[in-house]
Design a protein around this motif. Structure first.
Motif, PDB file in Angstrom:
ATOM      1  N   CYS A 131     -22.861  21.263 -24.777  1.00 50.24           N
ATOM      2  CA  CYS A 131     -23.472  21.962 -23.643  1.00 50.24           C
ATOM      3  C   CYS A 131     -22.421  22.283 -22.584  1.00 50.24           C
ATOM      4  O   CYS A 131     -22.452  23.366 -21.969  1.00 50.24           O
ATOM      5  N   ASP A 132     -21.499  21.352 -22.371  1.00 43.74           N
ATOM      6  CA  ASP A 132     -20.426  21.609 -21.401  1.00 43.74           C
ATOM      7  C   ASP A 132     -19.556  22.776 -21.852  1.00 43.74           C
ATOM      8  O   ASP A 132     -19.214  23.661 -21.052  1.00 43.74           O
ATOM      9  N   THR A 147     -20.259  25.258 -23.944  1.00 42.85           N
ATOM     10  CA  THR A 147     -20.968  26.538 -24.048  1.00 42.85           C
ATOM     11  C   THR A 147     -21.709  26.923 -22.774  1.00 42.85           C
ATOM     12  O   THR A 147     -22.348  27.972 -22.722  1.00 42.85           O
ATOM     13  N   SER A 148     -21.661  26.037 -21.763  1.00 41.12           N
ATOM     14  CA  SER A 148     -22.376  26.264 -20.493  1.00 41.12           C
ATOM     15  C   SER A 148     -23.874  26.418 -20.698  1.00 41.12           C
ATOM     16  O   SER A 148     -24.552  27.147 -19.960  1.00 41.12           O
ATOM     17  N   LEU A 149     -24.400  25.733 -21.712  1.00 37.90           N
ATOM     18  CA  LEU A 149     -25.832  25.772 -21.961  1.00 37.90           C
ATOM     19  C   LEU A 149     -26.548  24.889 -20.948  1.00 37.90           C
ATOM     20  O   LEU A 149     -26.267  23.687 -20.852  1.00 37.90           O
ATOM     21  N   ALA A 150     -27.475  25.466 -20.201  1.00 38.48           N
ATOM     22  CA  ALA A 150     -28.285  24.711 -19.242  1.00 38.48           C
ATOM     23  C   ALA A 150     -29.570  24.273 -19.938  1.00 38.48           C
ATOM     24  O   ALA A 150     -30.395  25.104 -20.317  1.00 38.48           O
ATOM     25  N   GLN A 170     -32.827  17.230 -20.786  1.00 43.27           N
ATOM     26  CA  GLN A 170     -31.653  16.527 -20.287  1.00 43.27           C
ATOM     27  C   GLN A 170     -31.812  15.012 -20.394  1.00 43.27           C
ATOM     28  O   GLN A 170     -30.839  14.286 -20.606  1.00 43.27           O
ATOM     29  N   TRP A 186     -25.378  34.497 -27.023  1.00 43.18           N
ATOM     30  CA  TRP A 186     -24.040  34.074 -26.605  1.00 43.18           C
ATOM     31  C   TRP A 186     -23.423  35.270 -25.903  1.00 43.18           C
ATOM     32  O   TRP A 186     -22.918  36.210 -26.523  1.00 43.18           O
ATOM     33  N   ASP A 195     -21.158  36.601 -22.322  1.00 41.24           N
ATOM     34  CA  ASP A 195     -20.268  36.233 -21.201  1.00 41.24           C
ATOM     35  C   ASP A 195     -19.830  34.770 -21.318  1.00 41.24           C
ATOM     36  O   ASP A 195     -19.760  34.043 -20.317  1.00 41.24           O
ATOM     37  N   ASN A 196     -19.543  34.363 -22.546  1.00 39.20           N
ATOM     38  CA  ASN A 196     -19.084  32.986 -22.805  1.00 39.20           C
ATOM     39  C   ASN A 196     -20.087  31.932 -22.332  1.00 39.20           C
ATOM     40  O   ASN A 196     -19.706  30.827 -21.939  1.00 39.20           O
ATOM     41  N   GLN A 197     -21.353  32.261 -22.402  1.00 36.98           N
ATOM     42  CA  GLN A 197     -22.398  31.305 -22.044  1.00 36.98           C
ATOM     43  C   GLN A 197     -23.531  31.396 -23.062  1.00 36.98           C
ATOM     44  O   GLN A 197     -23.953  32.497 -23.435  1.00 36.98           O
ATOM     45  N   THR A 228     -27.393  30.782 -24.077  1.00 35.86           N
ATOM     46  CA  THR A 228     -28.731  30.635 -23.504  1.00 35.86           C
ATOM     47  C   THR A 228     -29.742  30.569 -24.641  1.00 35.86           C
ATOM     48  O   THR A 228     -29.569  31.214 -25.686  1.00 35.86           O
TER      49      THR A 228
END
Length: 473
Positions: free
Chosen positions: A227-228, A230-233, A239, A355, A357-359, A361
């Motif tokens: 998650c860190d 890939t910036s997956l929230a 969580q 995937w 903008d390098n994020q 979702t």
């Protein structure tokens, strides 16, 4: 674990907690330290098949090996009174150890003690077991070395009730580590009777255990790192799975129980475990994925019925399959990795995952719908497969997978039936399968590099070590 045991005198196979669940921790007893040390010394002298070659250049003296076996026997006899539910097993274990010594430490045969070990007949939450066998550990040590492990049963009331009323699986054991010898200081998270050295396989196996604490711990570590990277929230309720080891363990023990029974349920065109069958590895990948997606489907139903573990299983199946499976293990017929790749591609190509903008979702509601749809595609393949010859079924399965994943450019199977010698029996055509028939995508190649150190750090992981991990690259 497809057979059923004879009914026990206790309803549901569950005994009251006062019968040993709260006994003295075995690993704190001095005899456990003696036993563990002796087993480690014996392991260092064993060959791949578990025997000890006294003609080898660096062979130990026979008397030295005998002394260590005597230490193991003495330690088992000291610990046995603390575990009265294992009395028959421990007596048989001592007899098998002595017989191995008397026979000159040739290939070990612990069939008698294996048959005497029957933990599934009395599943008690928190109950300890002391297990000693010559065995290999799946995803761990390939040799049949002597191993010792102390474990606890995970069998809470809510899980026992679900097993009794909805998901009958009388041979399943949810277990956690207390301590172990070197064969489990690995990535192995199972205790299966098939791995034990015996003179002949029994007619049926009476149990199978999965260490939900190790599964939960490595899930928490790897998914957090992924998650860190890939910036997956994650949603707030998801969580909590990454911060609460106990909650994660409860999630995995439910997932495992439903997954395990699914191997023998449904429209199956073949032996559910594909035992003694040589098949292309995508067939194994689809079967494992089918079982996980069935667990996902049942988790949706459980959530609707008020079980919070149902929602947790849904998150765990998707996150574990997307993040850990594809980047774990060698790229040589990696069927679990293939299943993870297929789920990612299916979600991505059905707009449940992006995937950009390098994020990363995930549309979780759409992901639920799309995941159910993938399960339905695999179930349709299985139902049709009952009426197909084996080779035709393999090609249809290949079509399903290759519809979402790109085959290796050098693949023979990708060229179709005309590229294969169809005069050969199907098992011979497995030789034509490329070791990496469906290579990692560019996304997964990059993710694998980032997570390599984190994946390696999960070797030997336990609940106690889950919170400390190296950062992703």
């Amino acid at each position: 674990m497809t057979e059923t045991l004879s009914p026990t005198a206790v309803e549901g196979g569950v005994l009251p907690a006062e019968t040993g669940a709260d006994a003295e921790p075995i690993v704190e007893h001095p005899a456990w330290r003696e036993l563990k040390d002796a087993v480690e010394r014996i392991r260092s002298w064993q060959a791949k098949d578990g025997s000890i070659d006294f003609a080898a250049e660096d062979a130990p003296a026979r008397a030295d090996v005998q002394a260590q076996v005597d230490r193991v026997v003495a330690a088992v006899e000291r610990l046995a009174p603390l575990l009265p539910h294992n009395a028959d097993y421990h007596r048989a274990l001592v007899a098998d150890l002595r017989r191995w010594a008397e026979g000159g430490f040739e290939v070990p045969d612990f069939l008698d003690s294996l048959l005497a070990f029957r933990p599934a007949e009395q599943r008690v939450d928190g109950r300890q077991h002391l297990v000693v066998f010559p065995m290999y550990t799946q995803n761990g040590n390939p040799d049949r070395n002597l191993e010792a492990v102390v474990l606890r049963m995970v069998w809470p009331d809510w899980l026992a009730d679900l097993e009794r009323t909805r998901y009958d699986n009388p041979l399943f054991l949810g277990i956690t580590f207390e301590d172990f010898t070197s064969g489990y200081d690995t990535h192995s998270a199972v205790l299966f009777p098939e791995t034990i050295a015996v003179r002949e396989a029994p007619e049926r196996f009476g149990w199978g255990g999965i260490f939900c604490d190790r599964e939960a711990a490595r899930f928490r570590r790897v998914v957090k790192a992924a998650c860190d990277v890939t910036s997956l929230a994650l949603p707030e309720d998801a969580q909590g799975l990454l911060t609460d080891q106990e909650r994660a363990q409860q999630t995995f023990v439910l997932w495992d129980m439903v997954h395990d029974r699914t191997h023998s349920h449904g429209d199956l065109p073949f032996d559910p475990f594909m035992i003694k069958q040589r098949q292309p590895f995508w067939m194994y990948g689809l079967e494992e994925l089918r079982c996980d997606l069935t667990a996902f489907h049942e988790a949706v139903r459980l959530e609707a019925d008020g079980f919070p573990q149902g929602r947790d299983v849904q998150y765990a199946v998707i996150l574990e399959r997307l993040f850990r499976f594809p980047v774990t293990g060698e790229r040589n017929r990696n069927y679990d990795g293939l299943g993870g790749q297929l789920l990612f591609a299916y979600l991505h190509q059905h707009d449940a995952l992006r995937w950009t903008d390098n994020q990363l979702t995930i549309d979780w509601e759409r992901a639920r719908e799309v995941t159910v749809r993938l399960r339905e595609e695999i179930e349709t393949l299985y139902r049709a497969g009952i009426d197909r010859p084996k080779l035709v079924h393999w090609f249809k399965a290949y079509e399903l997978v290759s519809g979402y994943l790109a085959p290796h450019p050098g693949s023979t199977w990708a060229k179709g039936p005309d590229a294969l010698d169809l005069s050969l029996p199907p098992r011979k055509l497995v030789n034509e399968v490329h070791p990496d028939e469906f290579p990692l995508s560019m996304f997964y190649e990059a993710l694998a590099k980032k997570l390599r150190g984190v994946i390696a750090s999960t070797k030997g992981i336990t609940a106690d070590s889950a919170t400390t991990a190296p950062a992703a690259a």
